[in-house]
Motif scaffolding. Sequence first.
Motif, PDB file in Angstrom:
ATOM      1  N   VAL A   1       0.850  -1.192   0.000  1.00 12.94           N
ATOM      2  CA  VAL A   1       0.000   0.000   0.000  1.00 12.94           C
ATOM      3  C   VAL A   1       0.886   1.243   0.000  1.00 12.94           C
ATOM      4  O   VAL A   1       1.844   1.309   0.786  1.00 12.94           O
ATOM      5  N   PRO A   2       0.618   2.225  -0.870  1.00  8.12           N
ATOM      6  CA  PRO A   2       1.392   3.467  -0.800  1.00  8.12           C
ATOM      7  C   PRO A   2       1.380   4.020   0.617  1.00  8.12           C
ATOM      8  O   PRO A   2       0.330   4.049   1.276  1.00  8.12           O
ATOM      9  N   ARG A   3       2.530   4.448   1.071  1.00  8.08           N
ATOM     10  CA  ARG A   3       2.667   4.872   2.464  1.00  8.08           C
ATOM     11  C   ARG A   3       1.667   5.952   2.845  1.00  8.08           C
ATOM     12  O   ARG A   3       1.103   5.951   3.940  1.00  8.08           O
ATOM     13  N   ASP A   4       1.399   6.874   1.913  1.00  7.60           N
ATOM     14  CA  ASP A   4       0.499   7.975   2.246  1.00  7.60           C
ATOM     15  C   ASP A   4      -0.972   7.564   2.251  1.00  7.60           C
ATOM     16  O   ASP A   4      -1.841   8.339   2.623  1.00  7.60           O
ATOM     17  N   GLN A   5      -1.264   6.310   1.846  1.00  9.05           N
ATOM     18  CA  GLN A   5      -2.639   5.810   1.867  1.00  9.05           C
ATOM     19  C   GLN A   5      -2.869   4.754   2.943  1.00  9.05           C
ATOM     20  O   GLN A   5      -3.997   4.325   3.159  1.00  9.05           O
ATOM     21  N   ASP A   6      -1.804   4.325   3.594  1.00 10.31           N
ATOM     22  CA  ASP A   6      -1.914   3.191   4.506  1.00 10.31           C
ATOM     23  C   ASP A   6      -2.870   3.455   5.661  1.00 10.31           C
ATOM     24  O   ASP A   6      -3.711   2.614   5.987  1.00 10.31           O
ATOM     25  N   ALA A   7      -2.775   4.617   6.279  1.00  9.39           N
ATOM     26  CA  ALA A   7      -3.594   4.903   7.466  1.00  9.39           C
ATOM     27  C   ALA A   7      -5.081   4.856   7.146  1.00  9.39           C
ATOM     28  O   ALA A   7      -5.881   4.327   7.928  1.00  9.39           O
ATOM     29  N   ARG A   8      -5.475   5.388   5.998  1.00 15.78           N
ATOM     30  CA  ARG A   8      -6.908   5.417   5.677  1.00 15.78           C
ATOM     31  C   ARG A   8      -7.388   4.157   4.953  1.00 15.78           C
ATOM     32  O   ARG A   8      -8.596   3.965   4.775  1.00 15.78           O
ATOM     33  N   SER A   9      -6.453   3.284   4.540  1.00 15.08           N
ATOM     34  CA  SER A   9      -6.868   2.061   3.845  1.00 15.08           C
ATOM     35  C   SER A   9      -7.196   0.934   4.811  1.00 15.08           C
ATOM     36  O   SER A   9      -7.757  -0.086   4.409  1.00 15.08           O
TER      37      SER A   9
ATOM     38  N   LYS B   1      -6.821  -3.764  12.102  1.00 14.76           N
ATOM     39  CA  LYS B   1      -6.211  -4.837  11.323  1.00 14.76           C
ATOM     40  C   LYS B   1      -6.968  -5.130  10.030  1.00 14.76           C
ATOM     41  O   LYS B   1      -6.557  -6.005   9.254  1.00 14.76           O
ATOM     42  N   TYR B   2      -8.058  -4.417   9.787  1.00 13.25           N
ATOM     43  CA  TYR B   2      -8.934  -4.781   8.674  1.00 13.25           C
ATOM     44  C   TYR B   2      -8.823  -3.803   7.517  1.00 13.25           C
ATOM     45  O   TYR B   2      -8.726  -2.584   7.703  1.00 13.25           O
ATOM     46  N   LEU B   3      -8.852  -4.363   6.298  1.00 14.68           N
ATOM     47  CA  LEU B   3      -8.770  -3.562   5.090  1.00 14.68           C
ATOM     48  C   LEU B   3     -10.122  -2.935   4.788  1.00 14.68           C
ATOM     49  O   LEU B   3     -11.157  -3.606   4.835  1.00 14.68           O
ATOM     50  N   ASN B   4     -10.150  -1.651   4.481  1.00 15.32           N
ATOM     51  CA  ASN B   4     -11.418  -1.005   4.115  1.00 15.32           C
ATOM     52  C   ASN B   4     -11.326  -0.315   2.753  1.00 15.32           C
ATOM     53  O   ASN B   4     -12.086   0.595   2.458  1.00 15.32           O
ATOM     54  N   SER B   5     -10.377  -0.778   1.918  1.00 14.22           N
ATOM     55  CA  SER B   5     -10.205  -0.190   0.593  1.00 14.22           C
ATOM     56  C   SER B   5     -10.365  -1.242  -0.498  1.00 14.22           C
ATOM     57  O   SER B   5      -9.574  -1.322  -1.437  1.00 14.22           O
TER      58      SER B   5
ATOM     59  N   TYR C   1      -9.936  -4.137  -6.080  1.00 10.53           N
ATOM     60  CA  TYR C   1     -10.670  -4.680  -7.221  1.00 10.53           C
ATOM     61  C   TYR C   1     -10.279  -3.999  -8.530  1.00 10.53           C
ATOM     62  O   TYR C   1     -10.459  -4.560  -9.609  1.00 10.53           O
ATOM     63  N   SER C   2      -9.715  -2.808  -8.452  1.00  7.84           N
ATOM     64  CA  SER C   2      -9.364  -2.084  -9.668  1.00  7.84           C
ATOM     65  C   SER C   2      -8.189  -2.712 -10.405  1.00  7.84           C
ATOM     66  O   SER C   2      -8.004  -2.460 -11.589  1.00  7.84           O
ATOM     67  N   PHE C   3      -7.366  -3.516  -9.704  1.00  6.10           N
ATOM     68  CA  PHE C   3      -6.228  -4.126 -10.398  1.00  6.10           C
ATOM     69  C   PHE C   3      -6.124  -5.632 -10.166  1.00  6.10           C
ATOM     70  O   PHE C   3      -5.190  -6.272 -10.659  1.00  6.10           O
ATOM     71  N   VAL C   4      -7.081  -6.221  -9.450  1.00  3.90           N
ATOM     72  CA  VAL C   4      -7.114  -7.670  -9.254  1.00  3.90           C
ATOM     73  C   VAL C   4      -8.401  -8.194  -9.885  1.00  3.90           C
ATOM     74  O   VAL C   4      -9.464  -8.113  -9.270  1.00  3.90           O
TER      75      VAL C   4
ATOM     76  N   ALA D   1     -10.347 -15.061  -5.496  1.00  2.62           N
ATOM     77  CA  ALA D   1      -9.106 -15.320  -4.775  1.00  2.62           C
ATOM     78  C   ALA D   1      -9.046 -14.602  -3.441  1.00  2.62           C
ATOM     79  O   ALA D   1      -8.418 -15.070  -2.501  1.00  2.62           O
ATOM     80  N   PHE D   2      -9.725 -13.459  -3.341  1.00  2.69           N
ATOM     81  CA  PHE D   2      -9.653 -12.646  -2.135  1.00  2.69           C
ATOM     82  C   PHE D   2     -10.994 -12.626  -1.392  1.00  2.69           C
ATOM     83  O   PHE D   2     -11.354 -11.642  -0.764  1.00  2.69           O
ATOM     84  N   ARG D   3     -11.694 -13.742  -1.478  1.00  9.27           N
ATOM     85  CA  ARG D   3     -13.048 -13.782  -0.922  1.00  9.27           C
ATOM     86  C   ARG D   3     -13.092 -13.557   0.583  1.00  9.27           C
ATOM     87  O   ARG D   3     -14.114 -13.163   1.121  1.00  9.27           O
ATOM     88  N   HIS D   4     -11.988 -13.837   1.278  1.00 11.07           N
ATOM     89  CA  HIS D   4     -11.965 -13.709   2.734  1.00 11.07           C
ATOM     90  C   HIS D   4     -11.379 -12.376   3.194  1.00 11.07           C
ATOM     91  O   HIS D   4     -11.107 -12.193   4.382  1.00 11.07           O
ATOM     92  N   LEU D   5     -11.215 -11.458   2.262  1.00  9.16           N
ATOM     93  CA  LEU D   5     -10.476 -10.246   2.590  1.00  9.16           C
ATOM     94  C   LEU D   5     -11.177  -9.366   3.617  1.00  9.16           C
ATOM     95  O   LEU D   5     -10.539  -8.712   4.430  1.00  9.16           O
ATOM     96  N   GLU D   6     -12.491  -9.340   3.583  1.00 13.22           N
ATOM     97  CA  GLU D   6     -13.210  -8.439   4.479  1.00 13.22           C
ATOM     98  C   GLU D   6     -13.025  -8.816   5.941  1.00 13.22           C
ATOM     99  O   GLU D   6     -13.116  -7.961   6.829  1.00 13.22           O
TER     100      GLU D   6
END
Length: 362
Positions: free
Chosen positions: A216-224, A228-232, A237-240, A246-251
């Motif tokens: 994750v770009p460093r300047d986006q990490d805090a808001r992403s 411990k959970y991803l909210n971006s 999905y824009s590049f995968v 494959a990422f069904r368990h990501l949430e």
Amino acid sequence: MIVGAGVGGSFLALLLGRKGLRVVVVDANPGPGHRGADILKPRAIRLLAEHGLLDRLRSRGALQRDRIDFYHDGVSLLPYDFVEHTELGHYLVVPYVETVGTILEACAELPNVDVRFDSKIAAVTTAGATATEAILHNGARISARAFVDSSGSATPLRDLVRPHFDTLTYDHVLRMATVPLSSESDLRNRLYFGSTGWLAYFYPVTADSARIFLGVPRDQDARSHTGKYLNSLPVLYSFVPEADEAFRHLETAEFEPAPISAYTSKPYHHGNVILLGSSVFACHPMTGQGMSYSMEDAAVLTSILSEARDDLELSRLLDRHYETRRPAHERLVQYGDSLARSFHDKAAYLRAHDAVMHGGDL
């Protein structure tokens, strides 16, 4: 004496023990480490086979693979085939703790190798440029002919060497999660790059679980991330293109920071104190070869430590055969750096990617 029971330190202990030398290994952790690389490329596999460890590791569930699929902005970038680019024709995926555990299991069979966890060096006594004794936090004293620091952290031993680190920094951070496997289509390694500066690496690590690394770009990490959970997910999905599968368990996946280190140390030794593993160098994980080089370094040190008859010869052999490992380390660090700085740009990454270097079968 060896400080640090990771791959490099434990492998050195095993090889020295098999040479008949008395070895003491101390590690500040309560047991073998769980955090480390899961990929073993050909040069590491050959070393494990040479020293009778490969079948043991396979029995612990190592997965053999021969391909990694690369994508950029959802489009196939290159299918990297180990059959085509290496003599061995495959690599292994196995949890780091299993690789270390395999080596330590072999160490435990040797009466002259003593591995002590929950042990930390408090001080080191010296006579001139020579370290003579390590004093542990529990008061135990260990005298040794040579001291090897493979801990990768600040210790009284490393302070004696006084290394200078040429450290590289990156504008992205890594996070890692372990998720369950639920489809045979997951049984392949794939690395996704986005022109947004994001990356995602998905690979099976056991028969029923997989690792996901997110860059994750460093300047986006805090808001992403929220804790411990991803909210971006939309960014992912824009590049995968297969994100919904494959990422069904990501949430629900819990991500932990995965520190990036890239550096080389100068010097590698002082007197009879020697640095090894991440105390010497670290490369960006995109190369997948840090463990391979550390194991090779351990094999080189084994020859030196078993041949040197005195401190003067030890220093001479280290200068001639160990300090000269630095150019190889620097090439790997530079290669990883070129990949890490170019992955957002398809053309630039393809220029940086070296098929032979990447195979780890040099």
